[in-house]
Scaffold this motif. Sequence first.
Motif, short mmCIF file in Angstrom:
data_model
loop_
_atom_site.label_atom_id
_atom_site.label_comp_id
_atom_site.label_asym_id
_atom_site.label_seq_id
_atom_site.Cartn_x
_atom_site.Cartn_y
_atom_site.Cartn_z
N LEU A 118 21.02 11.29 1.15
CA LEU A 118 19.99 10.29 1.38
C LEU A 118 19.77 10.04 2.87
O LEU A 118 20.73 9.91 3.63
CB LEU A 118 20.38 8.97 0.70
N PHE A 119 18.49 9.98 3.25
CA PHE A 119 18.15 9.67 4.65
C PHE A 119 16.71 9.19 4.70
O PHE A 119 15.79 9.95 4.41
CB PHE A 119 18.33 10.91 5.53
N GLY A 120 16.51 7.92 5.06
CA GLY A 120 15.17 7.35 5.09
C GLY A 120 14.86 6.62 3.80
O GLY A 120 15.58 6.73 2.80
N GLN A 121 13.75 5.87 3.82
CA GLN A 121 13.36 5.07 2.66
C GLN A 121 11.89 5.30 2.32
O GLN A 121 11.04 5.34 3.21
CB GLN A 121 13.58 3.58 2.94
N ASN A 122 11.62 5.45 1.04
CA ASN A 122 10.25 5.58 0.54
C ASN A 122 9.63 4.20 0.33
O ASN A 122 10.30 3.29 -0.18
CB ASN A 122 10.24 6.35 -0.78
N LEU A 123 8.35 4.08 0.70
CA LEU A 123 7.67 2.79 0.67
C LEU A 123 6.35 2.89 -0.08
O LEU A 123 5.77 3.96 -0.23
CB LEU A 123 7.34 2.30 2.09
N ALA A 124 5.86 1.71 -0.48
CA ALA A 124 4.47 1.53 -0.90
C ALA A 124 3.95 0.30 -0.19
O ALA A 124 4.72 -0.60 0.19
CB ALA A 124 4.36 1.37 -2.41
N VAL A 125 2.65 0.22 0.01
CA VAL A 125 2.05 -0.89 0.75
C VAL A 125 1.21 -1.72 -0.21
O VAL A 125 0.59 -1.20 -1.14
CB VAL A 125 1.20 -0.38 1.94
N ASP A 126 1.23 -3.02 0.01
CA ASP A 126 0.39 -3.92 -0.77
C ASP A 126 -0.92 -4.16 -0.01
O ASP A 126 -0.91 -4.71 1.09
CB ASP A 126 1.10 -5.26 -0.99
N GLY A 127 -2.01 -3.72 -0.59
CA GLY A 127 -3.31 -3.91 0.07
C GLY A 127 -3.64 -2.78 1.00
O GLY A 127 -3.07 -1.69 0.95
N ALA A 128 -4.60 -3.03 1.88
CA ALA A 128 -5.07 -2.02 2.83
C ALA A 128 -5.35 -2.69 4.17
O ALA A 128 -5.71 -3.86 4.23
CB ALA A 128 -6.33 -1.33 2.31
N GLY A 129 -5.17 -1.94 5.25
CA GLY A 129 -5.40 -2.48 6.58
C GLY A 129 -5.13 -1.42 7.62
O GLY A 129 -5.48 -0.25 7.43
N GLU A 130 -4.47 -1.79 8.70
CA GLU A 130 -4.18 -0.85 9.79
C GLU A 130 -2.74 -1.00 10.21
O GLU A 130 -2.15 -2.09 10.15
CB GLU A 130 -5.10 -1.08 10.99
N ILE A 131 -2.17 0.10 10.62
CA ILE A 131 -0.84 0.12 11.22
C ILE A 131 -0.94 0.84 12.55
O ILE A 131 -1.75 1.78 12.69
CB ILE A 131 0.18 0.78 10.28
N ALA A 132 -0.16 0.40 13.54
CA ALA A 132 -0.25 1.00 14.87
C ALA A 132 1.12 1.01 15.53
O ALA A 132 1.98 0.15 15.26
CB ALA A 132 -1.24 0.22 15.74
N VAL A 133 1.32 2.00 16.39
CA VAL A 133 2.52 2.04 17.22
C VAL A 133 2.59 0.76 18.04
O VAL A 133 1.58 0.30 18.59
CB VAL A 133 2.50 3.28 18.12
N GLY A 134 3.77 0.17 18.09
CA GLY A 134 3.98 -1.06 18.84
C GLY A 134 3.97 -2.30 17.98
O GLY A 134 4.42 -3.37 18.43
N MET A 135 3.48 -2.21 16.74
CA MET A 135 3.46 -3.38 15.87
C MET A 135 4.88 -3.83 15.54
O MET A 135 5.75 -2.99 15.25
CB MET A 135 2.72 -3.08 14.58
N PRO A 136 5.15 -5.13 15.55
CA PRO A 136 6.47 -5.61 15.17
C PRO A 136 6.74 -5.41 13.69
O PRO A 136 5.83 -5.41 12.87
CB PRO A 136 6.44 -7.09 15.52
N VAL A 137 8.00 -5.20 13.36
CA VAL A 137 8.46 -5.04 11.98
C VAL A 137 9.35 -6.22 11.63
O VAL A 137 10.34 -6.48 12.31
CB VAL A 137 9.24 -3.73 11.80
N GLU A 138 8.96 -6.95 10.58
CA GLU A 138 9.70 -8.13 10.15
C GLU A 138 10.29 -7.87 8.77
O GLU A 138 9.57 -7.48 7.84
CB GLU A 138 8.78 -9.35 10.10
N VAL A 139 11.59 -8.10 8.61
CA VAL A 139 12.23 -7.97 7.32
C VAL A 139 12.05 -9.26 6.54
O VAL A 139 12.47 -10.32 6.98
CB VAL A 139 13.72 -7.62 7.45
N LEU A 140 11.38 -9.17 5.39
CA LEU A 140 11.13 -10.35 4.55
C LEU A 140 12.20 -10.54 3.50
O LEU A 140 12.47 -11.67 3.07
CB LEU A 140 9.77 -10.21 3.85
N GLU A 141 12.80 -9.45 3.08
CA GLU A 141 13.78 -9.50 2.00
C GLU A 141 14.71 -8.30 2.06
O GLU A 141 14.27 -7.20 2.40
CB GLU A 141 13.04 -9.54 0.66
#
Length: 267
Positions: free
Chosen positions: A244-267
Amino acid sequence: MFVSELYRYPVKSGRAQSLQASPVGLLGLEGDRRWLVVEEDNGRFLTQRAWPLLSQLSATVAASGDLLLETPGQAPLLVAVPADDEDLRGVTIWRDTLRVPDAGDAAAQWLSILLGKPVRLVYCPEPRARYLPSGYGLNSDRAAFPDGFPLLLIGQGSLDELSRRVGRPMEMLRFRPNLVVQGSAAFAEDGWKRIRIGALTYRILKPSVRCIFTTLDPHTGERSADREPLVTLKTFRERDGDVLFGQNLAVDGAGEIAVGMPVEVLE
């Protein structure tokens, strides 16, 4: 923590395209793994695992969505997005079978020359996207042509720790992530369930299972003689027979992601 790198892979198993920003939605990053090379006679998908020449395939998505194919020794080819319901071809990717539009004879001939065997190029419109593997995600989640999930995240700290254990730097692109996160401890992503990046929430669905693909040089397609980093990963990242190495994700909704955006752990 912040997003330090973004990558998409327009053609599955082709070279990565580095991005500074991207729309993101149901199928992950816009244009990511929407195209697939399959065997002409049976529709089975091809990857670098058996066809390392795919490492020499550069694919760029134009603003129109059309695909520019490039490789050394051949003239570039612009491939138009095929209509959703014309020239459908049956294809198989892992356990999934689906019918998707064929990209035409010019693309097929171009790729057949590259690989030295008869192949076709197919495209996945959003309405024809696959369900996720059973037991993961929501009924509404979909994926185009990744191995199973729309997004893959890896922490830079995790790669740094792996490189330390291997004894030399390992390239991030051996693991083909979409998102790289800087500022977290090694393997911190293993404990995340939900994160926020920008205005969107991402769900962590399952760890990514790694294979012989990680031993291929992402630039040349050559396999490492010592089978690294897979050998080292097996010593400390094997669970129930899976590495195992890395995590698979899904996103809720649609929008934009960019280099430099902060990442916040919600849970």
